[in-house]
Design a protein around this motif. Structure first.
Motif, mmCIF file in Angstrom:
data_model
loop_
_atom_site.group_PDB
_atom_site.id
_atom_site.type_symbol
_atom_site.label_atom_id
_atom_site.label_comp_id
_atom_site.label_asym_id
_atom_site.label_seq_id
_atom_site.Cartn_x
_atom_site.Cartn_y
_atom_site.Cartn_z
ATOM 1 N N GLY A 139 0.950 -1.257 -0.050
ATOM 2 C CA GLY A 139 -0.056 0.090 -0.003
ATOM 3 C C GLY A 139 0.771 1.286 -0.004
ATOM 4 O O GLY A 139 0.495 2.173 -0.771
ATOM 5 N N VAL A 140 1.893 1.227 0.829
ATOM 6 C CA VAL A 140 2.797 2.239 0.924
ATOM 7 C C VAL A 140 3.431 2.730 -0.324
ATOM 8 O O VAL A 140 3.558 3.695 -1.161
ATOM 9 N N LEU A 141 3.997 1.490 -1.186
ATOM 10 C CA LEU A 141 4.731 1.502 -2.473
ATOM 11 C C LEU A 141 3.687 2.224 -3.500
ATOM 12 O O LEU A 141 3.949 3.075 -4.188
ATOM 13 N N PHE A 142 2.627 1.501 -3.672
ATOM 14 C CA PHE A 142 1.759 2.102 -4.751
ATOM 15 C C PHE A 142 1.054 3.454 -4.350
ATOM 16 O O PHE A 142 0.457 4.276 -5.335
ATOM 17 N N PHE A 167 -6.457 7.958 -9.982
ATOM 18 C CA PHE A 167 -6.273 6.368 -9.329
ATOM 19 C C PHE A 167 -7.086 6.267 -8.216
ATOM 20 O O PHE A 167 -8.163 5.927 -8.170
ATOM 21 N N LEU A 168 -6.344 6.319 -7.059
ATOM 22 C CA LEU A 168 -6.877 5.939 -5.556
ATOM 23 C C LEU A 168 -7.670 7.176 -5.164
ATOM 24 O O LEU A 168 -8.413 6.997 -4.099
ATOM 25 N N THR A 169 -7.786 8.314 -5.750
ATOM 26 C CA THR A 169 -8.538 9.284 -5.226
ATOM 27 C C THR A 169 -9.797 9.794 -6.080
ATOM 28 O O THR A 169 -10.548 10.672 -5.978
ATOM 29 N N ASP A 170 -10.144 8.753 -7.202
ATOM 30 C CA ASP A 170 -11.301 8.954 -8.147
ATOM 31 C C ASP A 170 -12.115 7.870 -7.494
ATOM 32 O O ASP A 170 -11.898 6.427 -7.621
ATOM 33 N N PRO A 171 -13.427 8.157 -7.261
ATOM 34 C CA PRO A 171 -14.454 7.101 -6.635
ATOM 35 C C PRO A 171 -14.698 6.091 -8.002
ATOM 36 O O PRO A 171 -15.110 4.986 -7.373
ATOM 37 N N SER A 172 -14.578 6.346 -8.903
ATOM 38 C CA SER A 172 -14.884 5.564 -10.239
ATOM 39 C C SER A 172 -13.591 4.677 -10.529
ATOM 40 O O SER A 172 -14.125 3.622 -11.294
ATOM 41 N N VAL A 250 -6.695 -1.652 2.088
ATOM 42 C CA VAL A 250 -7.509 -0.631 2.148
ATOM 43 C C VAL A 250 -7.272 0.569 2.944
ATOM 44 O O VAL A 250 -7.275 1.708 2.710
ATOM 45 N N TYR A 251 -6.697 0.045 4.302
ATOM 46 C CA TYR A 251 -6.426 0.981 5.320
ATOM 47 C C TYR A 251 -5.106 1.697 5.040
ATOM 48 O O TYR A 251 -5.279 3.082 5.364
ATOM 49 N N VAL A 252 -4.267 1.163 4.577
ATOM 50 C CA VAL A 252 -3.140 2.153 4.065
ATOM 51 C C VAL A 252 -3.338 2.751 2.957
ATOM 52 O O VAL A 252 -2.664 4.057 2.804
ATOM 53 N N THR A 253 -4.041 2.706 2.053
ATOM 54 C CA THR A 253 -4.199 3.397 0.714
ATOM 55 C C THR A 253 -5.338 4.611 0.817
ATOM 56 O O THR A 253 -4.967 5.569 0.436
ATOM 57 N N THR A 254 -6.376 3.846 1.007
ATOM 58 C CA THR A 254 -7.687 4.780 0.778
ATOM 59 C C THR A 254 -8.388 4.971 2.026
ATOM 60 O O THR A 254 -9.069 5.868 2.091
ATOM 61 N N LYS A 255 -8.223 4.201 3.123
ATOM 62 C CA LYS A 255 -8.992 4.243 4.369
ATOM 63 C C LYS A 255 -10.625 4.443 4.098
ATOM 64 O O LYS A 255 -11.328 5.099 4.700
ATOM 65 N N GLY A 256 -10.916 3.495 3.316
ATOM 66 C CA GLY A 256 -12.408 3.428 2.734
ATOM 67 C C GLY A 256 -12.917 4.310 1.729
ATOM 68 O O GLY A 256 -13.980 4.428 1.249
ATOM 69 N N GLY A 257 -12.093 5.366 1.405
ATOM 70 C CA GLY A 257 -12.463 6.428 0.727
ATOM 71 C C GLY A 257 -12.187 6.044 -0.789
ATOM 72 O O GLY A 257 -11.531 5.090 -1.061
ATOM 73 N N PRO A 258 -12.257 6.976 -1.864
ATOM 74 C CA PRO A 258 -13.196 8.257 -1.661
ATOM 75 C C PRO A 258 -14.554 8.092 -1.603
ATOM 76 O O PRO A 258 -15.143 7.253 -2.379
ATOM 77 N N LEU A 259 -15.160 8.771 -0.863
ATOM 78 C CA LEU A 259 -16.681 8.873 -0.716
ATOM 79 C C LEU A 259 -17.346 7.155 -0.393
ATOM 80 O O LEU A 259 -18.223 6.884 -0.847
ATOM 81 N N GLY A 260 -16.522 6.672 0.492
ATOM 82 C CA GLY A 260 -16.753 5.152 0.492
ATOM 83 C C GLY A 260 -16.598 4.146 -0.646
ATOM 84 O O GLY A 260 -17.453 3.051 -0.455
#
Length: 317
Positions: A139-142, A167-172, A250-260
């Motif tokens: 998770g840290v690497l990616f 990427f990881l900040t886009d809900p889609s 999930v916990y390391v990269t997005t923490k459930g987001g964005p927008l769940g």
């Protein structure tokens, strides 16, 4: 005529059964003396928490103040909770994408590596190394590689003339990116297990099929795949259980987001128990997950049991 001497008979030792019984009792006591520490650790770390969490799922508790009995209210609240429904959908989508893709990719790589090629040992090691890396490190690497502003991925896309991606900040995109990261690491296990299974396929069957004029794809379909079917069933069950329990990535990269959009069931459980301090509610969700994990296990066992039945018995039933 002289009398024949009667043979001497040794009287039976009636204390022998008691001696044997005492010896067995001493051996059992010695065995339990060695095993009991491990048994106590297993009971303390597995059985007791399972029973305690089961009771907790029927109570309203924040792990600080005294709890109170609420019965099935936690389970009824789960049925009406839209956030839980979203977590279930995300988990099912993740599982439906990750499990078949990882198994198919692992089989394809195993078939490619099951040949006499140069540096095949190096290739096998390179494919397996990502599985050894912890999910936290992945998770840290990616997170650095897929950073929208400074990541290597967007730099490569820019050189190729492709617009930058979130990427990881886009809900889609976030959940699909997590599936891709999991495939990068989880495919290695399937490759190694399939490779071991392919090397156990009887060469006589393959040679007989080729002598009968079967092409490579026919040998794969009618000889290789049926032979390694138990391994495929094991990998299907293993990968399904692993995907339903995904959390650390999930916990390391997005923490459930964005927008769940990447909130999965285990992260939802952690969030309810240790972030919202509704431990009873989180325990109820955990037991719903436990039932979900039980379903594929039972299905695989039923399918394998039917596959082992004789043809005559199966036709009669």
């Amino acid at each position: 005529m002289p009398r024949r001497p009667t043979p001497l008979t040794v009287p039976p030792d009636r204390s022998a059964p008691h001696t044997l019984r005492r010896r067995r009792q001493r051996e059992a006591a010695t065995a339990w003396a060695f095993v009991s520490p491990s048994v106590l650790v297993i009971i303390g770390l597995s059985v007791v928490p399972v029973l305690w969490s089961l009771l907790l799922s029927f109570r309203a508790s924040d792990l600080v103040t005294p709890s109170r009995w609420v019965g099935l209210d936690n389970y009824h609240a789960l049925v009406q909770d839209p956030h839980f429904h979203e977590a279930v959908r995300n988990t099912l989508l993740y599982t439906l994408l990750y499990v078949p893709l990882s198994i198919a990719a692992g089989l394809a790589l195993a078939l490619a590596l099951n040949r006499q090629i140069r540096c095949v040992g190096l290739y096998r090691t390179l494919f397996f190394v990502p599985f050894v890396v912890s999910a936290t490190a992945q998770g840290v690497l990616f997170s650095f590689v897929l950073d929208p502003e400074f990541g290597v991925a967007n730099s490569v896309l820019h050189r190729l003339g492709v617009s930058a991606q979130s990427f990881l900040t886009d809900p889609s995109q976030a959940l699909y990116v997590l599936v891709a990261i999991s495939l990068w690491s989880g495919t290695g296990l399937c490759t190694v297990i399939y490779l071991a299974a392919l090397q156990d396929v009887p060469k006589e069957l393959i040679e007989a099929a080729r002598l009968d004029g079967a092409e490579r794809r026919h040998v794969l379909r009618h000889v290789t795949l049926p032979t390694i079917a138990p391994v495929s069933a094991f990998l299907l069950l293993w990968q399904t259980i692993q995907s339903l329990q995904v959390f650390d990535l999930v916990y390391v990269t997005t923490k459930g987001g964005p927008l769940g959009s990447t909130t999965v069931i285990v992260y939802f459980i952690w969030e309810q128990a240790f972030k919202n301090f509704t431990a009873g509610y989180g325990a109820a969700a955990a037991y719903v997950l436990a039932l979900a994990l039980l379903v594929p296990t039972v299905l695989v066992r039923v399918v394998r049991a039917r596959g082992r039945r004789p043809r005559g018995e199966a036709a009669a039933s």
